[in-house]
Structures are given as C-alpha cells and as structure tokens.
Design a protein around this motif. Sequence first.
Motif, PDB file in Angstrom:
ATOM      1  N   TYR A  90     -10.041  -2.441  -0.879  1.00 23.89           N
ATOM      2  CA  TYR A  90      -9.504  -1.086  -0.738  1.00 23.89           C
ATOM      3  C   TYR A  90     -10.273  -0.074  -1.584  1.00 23.89           C
ATOM      4  CZ  TYR A  90      -5.592  -3.443   1.509  1.00 23.89           C
ATOM      5  OH  TYR A  90      -4.831  -4.199   2.352  1.00 23.89           O
ATOM      6  N   ILE A 133       0.820   4.251  -2.664  1.00 24.68           N
ATOM      7  CA  ILE A 133       0.626   5.659  -2.281  1.00 24.68           C
ATOM      8  C   ILE A 133       1.579   6.557  -3.051  1.00 24.68           C
ATOM      9  CG2 ILE A 133       0.993   7.302  -0.397  1.00 24.68           C
ATOM     10  CD1 ILE A 133      -0.260   5.244   1.481  1.00 24.68           C
ATOM     11  N   ILE A 143       0.837  -1.204   0.000  1.00 21.82           N
ATOM     12  CA  ILE A 143       0.000   0.000   0.000  1.00 21.82           C
ATOM     13  C   ILE A 143       0.865   1.245   0.000  1.00 21.82           C
ATOM     14  CG2 ILE A 143      -1.695   1.312   1.329  1.00 21.82           C
ATOM     15  CD1 ILE A 143      -2.718  -1.461   2.330  1.00 21.82           C
ATOM     16  N   TYR A 189      -3.137  -1.065  -7.744  1.00 20.87           N
ATOM     17  CA  TYR A 189      -3.324  -1.937  -6.579  1.00 20.87           C
ATOM     18  C   TYR A 189      -3.261  -3.406  -7.007  1.00 20.87           C
ATOM     19  CZ  TYR A 189      -4.557   1.412  -2.888  1.00 20.87           C
ATOM     20  OH  TYR A 189      -4.515   2.381  -1.927  1.00 20.87           O
ATOM     21  N   TRP A 231     -17.478  11.095   1.587  1.00 20.60           N
ATOM     22  CA  TRP A 231     -17.903   9.951   2.412  1.00 20.60           C
ATOM     23  C   TRP A 231     -19.422   9.824   2.447  1.00 20.60           C
ATOM     24  CZ3 TRP A 231     -14.591   6.375   2.937  1.00 20.60           C
ATOM     25  CH2 TRP A 231     -13.226   6.668   2.998  1.00 20.60           C
ATOM     26  N   ASP A 235       1.171  15.664  -0.678  1.00 18.44           N
ATOM     27  CA  ASP A 235       0.076  15.304   0.231  1.00 18.44           C
ATOM     28  C   ASP A 235      -0.377  16.539   1.009  1.00 18.44           C
ATOM     29  OD1 ASP A 235      -1.605  13.272   1.511  1.00 18.44           O
ATOM     30  OD2 ASP A 235      -0.416  13.683   3.295  1.00 18.44           O
ATOM     31  N   ASN A 276     -11.199   7.454  -2.801  1.00 20.23           N
ATOM     32  CA  ASN A 276     -10.887   8.710  -2.105  1.00 20.23           C
ATOM     33  C   ASN A 276      -9.625   9.348  -2.693  1.00 20.23           C
ATOM     34  OD1 ASN A 276     -11.390  10.700  -0.125  1.00 20.23           O
ATOM     35  ND2 ASN A 276      -9.894   9.775   1.232  1.00 20.23           N
ATOM     36  N   SER A 277      -8.606   8.533  -2.981  1.00 16.73           N
ATOM     37  CA  SER A 277      -7.379   9.058  -3.601  1.00 16.73           C
ATOM     38  C   SER A 277      -7.681   9.631  -4.983  1.00 16.73           C
ATOM     39  CB  SER A 277      -6.329   7.951  -3.715  1.00 16.73           C
ATOM     40  OG  SER A 277      -5.912   7.513  -2.441  1.00 16.73           O
ATOM     41  N   SER A 284     -12.688   2.045  -0.967  1.00 22.69           N
ATOM     42  CA  SER A 284     -12.853   3.403  -0.421  1.00 22.69           C
ATOM     43  C   SER A 284     -11.559   4.197  -0.515  1.00 22.69           C
ATOM     44  CB  SER A 284     -13.340   3.341   1.028  1.00 22.69           C
ATOM     45  OG  SER A 284     -12.401   2.688   1.861  1.00 22.69           O
ATOM     46  N   SER A 285     -10.411   3.542  -0.240  1.00 24.67           N
ATOM     47  CA  SER A 285      -9.113   4.235  -0.329  1.00 24.67           C
ATOM     48  C   SER A 285      -8.798   4.638  -1.764  1.00 24.67           C
ATOM     49  CB  SER A 285      -8.004   3.322   0.206  1.00 24.67           C
ATOM     50  OG  SER A 285      -8.189   3.030   1.567  1.00 24.67           O
TER      51      SER A 285
END
Length: 536
Positions: free
Chosen positions: A89, A22, A18, A79, A526, A509, A95-96, A91-92
């Motif tokens: 993953y 990122i 992960i 991923y 969300w 970030d 969101n990214s 949601s991650s």
Amino acid sequence: MAEEEKKVKSGRKDGAKIGAVIILVISAAVFIPVGGSAVFESIFNKNKPSVFGTYKGRKIEYKAGTEFATAASNLARQYEAYGLDTNQYASSILNSAFENTIKNMFYEDAVKSSGYAVPKEAVNRMILPYFYDESGKYSPKRYNETDESTKTELRTAAEKELVYSRYTDDLFGNDDGSSSRLYGVKSSSKEQAFVAQMGAEKHSFKLAAFSTSTLPSEETVKYGKANSDLFQSYNLSAVTLSSEEDAKALLKQIQNNEITFEDAVAEKSEKFYTDSLGKLSSPYFYQLKLTIPAEEDLNKVTGLANGQLSDVITTERGFSIFRCDGASSAANFNDQATIDTVLAYIQTREVSYIENYYTAKAKDFISDAATTSPATYDTSVGESGQKLDPANPADARKIAAGGENIVVYDGFDQACTKYGVTKVDVPAFPVNYGNSQFMDTVPSEASALSSLSRNADAFKTMFSLKENQTSEPFVLGSNVIVVKCTGITTEDAAEIENYATQAGYYDQDSAGNAILKSPDVTNSFWTAYYDMMMGD
C-alpha cells in the motif's frame, strides 16, 4: 471453492482494515514523529528527484525530517498496526501523506492570518503521553532523561497538529468520535436524523435497456450508403519525415531518380501512416481527412493520377509525400469488412446516430407497452410461458387456481419480449447522487444503471414518475433506457452507524480535494512517484 471463499473473506477484512486506517489518516496526529525515518527509502531510486509538488512555491520533498516523510512514516505504522503490508500500500500511504502535508500547509497559513497562537497548555497536554511510564502515569524521570532537541521537536510537531485541529474544528466541528478534540462547534443533534431521512423515500422500477454498443447490419449499411464518400478507399503509398525541409529535399531526389520511392520508404520514412512497404494503413477518405488537416491538400492527394507523386503535404505528424498506386475504390457494402469499418466509424464519431436509432426503437416500445393489454401466462411450460385464454375452460381453471407458474404480464413485459430486451425488476432505492454510504445505493441487479449515481438528469427523469407511469427514453452510459415506476414507499429512517465519524471524514476529504485544486498547489505526485520507483 473453499480457497476462493478464503480470498473473498481476506479481501473483505483488508477492506475493513483500510477503511479504519482512512479514518485515522483524517483524525490522527500524523505530523508528530513516532520514531523511524522515511520508511520507503529502500524501494526508491535515490538518483531521482524527490519533489512531489509545491504549495505557494514551497517544495514538498520526500526525505528524512520533512513533514511529508514523517506523515508517511506514521501512516505506515498505522497500516502495520492493522496487519497490512506497507509495501503493498506504499502508493496509498504516500499519497495520503502528501495530501495531508498540503492541507497542513494550507491550514497553517489560514490560522496564522487569523492571529491565533497555540496555548502552551494545549501543547503540554498533547505531548504528555510521550512521558508516561509503564503504568500510564506522567514520569518526571522520563521527562528529565529526554534530551532537549527531542522535546523541542515534539513541541514543534504538537503545535502544528493543534493548528491543524484548530482550523478543522472551527470549520467542520469536532463530532468525529475522537476524544482528543477540544472544541465542540457546528454540531447539530438533528443532523443525523436529517441525513437518514433523505434516503427514506424509495422508488422501484421495471427497466428495459437498449444497448448502444452495436447497431444492426442493415442500419449500418443504410448509414454507409448515405455517406458513401466517407468510405471511398484510396490506393496510396507515402513517405513521411519529421522535417519539412528534409521532405522537400527527398522529393527532389525522387523526382531526379537519385533514389527510388521504395528505397525512400525503407531508408527515410517515419512510417507514421504506412506499413513497412509504405502502403497507406488508413486508406478510407474519412481517415485521410484526419491525416491531412488542410482541405486543399486533401483534394490534391485524392486527385492524384496513377503513378503521380504529390507535393510535400503537411500531415498530423510530420510531412508526407504521397504516391497514387491505382484507382480508388467505392465502398462495397456487401463486404463484411466494409460493414465493420462503417460500424467502427459510427461508434467512434457518430454515437448520436446509434442513440437516435435506439431512442426511436424505445419510443415504439413505449407505444406498444401502453396499448397492449395485460396477458396471463403459464410459465411451467417454458421460460417464455404459454399464453392462457380466459375463455378456454381449462385455461380459466389454471388462472383461477393461481400459483407461482401463473403470471400476469403487463404491456411493459410483453413489449420486452417483442423487442428482444431483458426486463429487469429494480428493487426500491432512493435518490443517492454520488452513491453516499449514508443511503441505499443503486441496486447491483440493474447493471444498466451503473452510471446513474453521477447523472442528475437521469435521476430526475426516473424519480419524477408517478406509480405505474412510464418514462420517455433517456440515454445513460451505453444504453437507451425506458423505466416504469412500480412503487413508491417511505420507510422509517434507520440510525446511521458511526455517523459522526463518517461525516467528519467526508467533510475533511472534501476540503482536501478542494485544496488540491487551488492555484497555489502544483500536484506532481504520481509523476514523481513513478519516476522514483523506476531504475536508471
């Protein structure tokens, strides 16, 4: 045990994967289509709205063909390339992709206002790999066989990515380990050494923590007696309605014996403050003060005679009719339930009282630690050890022989024993506000310091101490802390692995977080995500 180790190792591997993704999220060209459409359509409810936010009024929707969906699709494939389950993953990833889409829109506006135009040569270089053959060389045949709409789509996406890169390169530099960046601005050869040196000075401590999670019974009773009116218990029932007009009409019905109070409870009451029979669930005076905002109304209710009804009273939720069912009761501080109630009140509304109590204890601790002479113990006879007397020949021989069982406890150690707190030896660590991975973090052995990384005042208190100096008490999280500095060392700064890549990630970030707080952005990610995940 072997199975648990497998799980731990698996978790670590996933964490490493992960982390790698990122970095890709920050540095890869996430807006260039690589095939496929919105990859999570099957898990979403199609009847729910797909708007996750806006930028300057422009909607950010999750549907095929949008930048948001393209970014999500590309990130999902990254991923997958690391062997991760994209649904796990989801949601991650989304969101990214959402945050990158916002950033891209922001960067596009900024670059456009500067007058910068993307060079065609740069676009050609970026899309060139799309037309490579199996040997990795440009293939005119593959280029000619590609339809014009695909070429246009590639060029448009490449321009967006280059605008994105133009902004980030100009603002942050391009020292991120990527070979695709064209510009080399704002890069310093001494930056890494400077950052590494920041964590070179380290301090070690002895720590004593007085937990503020509870309070001795005698101190709780002391507070209760000093504030006994707060814990007076009232014998009341209530009927509560949402409408003041309806509550007034119901009161007249009760007064005219058209309906009993009990039936009103059963048939009409919202029961916000009562049990099923209408009995007040929170009968203490301090609880009534929270239920009834107006002091005048509160006095009316607490002054009711036995059997008497109140007027319609405005409460925090709705409108209530109270009935007195008997005399009020003074707090019984010999009753454990009452003591527990007082403690709960202090813990939720008077935390400073607990902190002040333990701060006073900590000051006594410091005084005793300062005046107590060091003592030698033989710890072989038990955990607490047996104190040795140098004047006793047998003890003197033990002291002279030394060894791991012969321990000298200074005043701080002995004060810990006297006050019933556990002494913690905290290994040396540097000032690291925010727990940056570029420096050693707060040692895990010191659980009482778990919130130190975001407390600048506590850092200042601890790291202002000279060696062998003891701090004044300070509150940190759910503890009152006393520390003694046991050492100050300065180490040679070690090289930071992959510093440029990590620094680039942190820069971008931080930029993303700042952009998301812009008044031009509405972020309902969300809410939209969970709304779309839910069925009809």
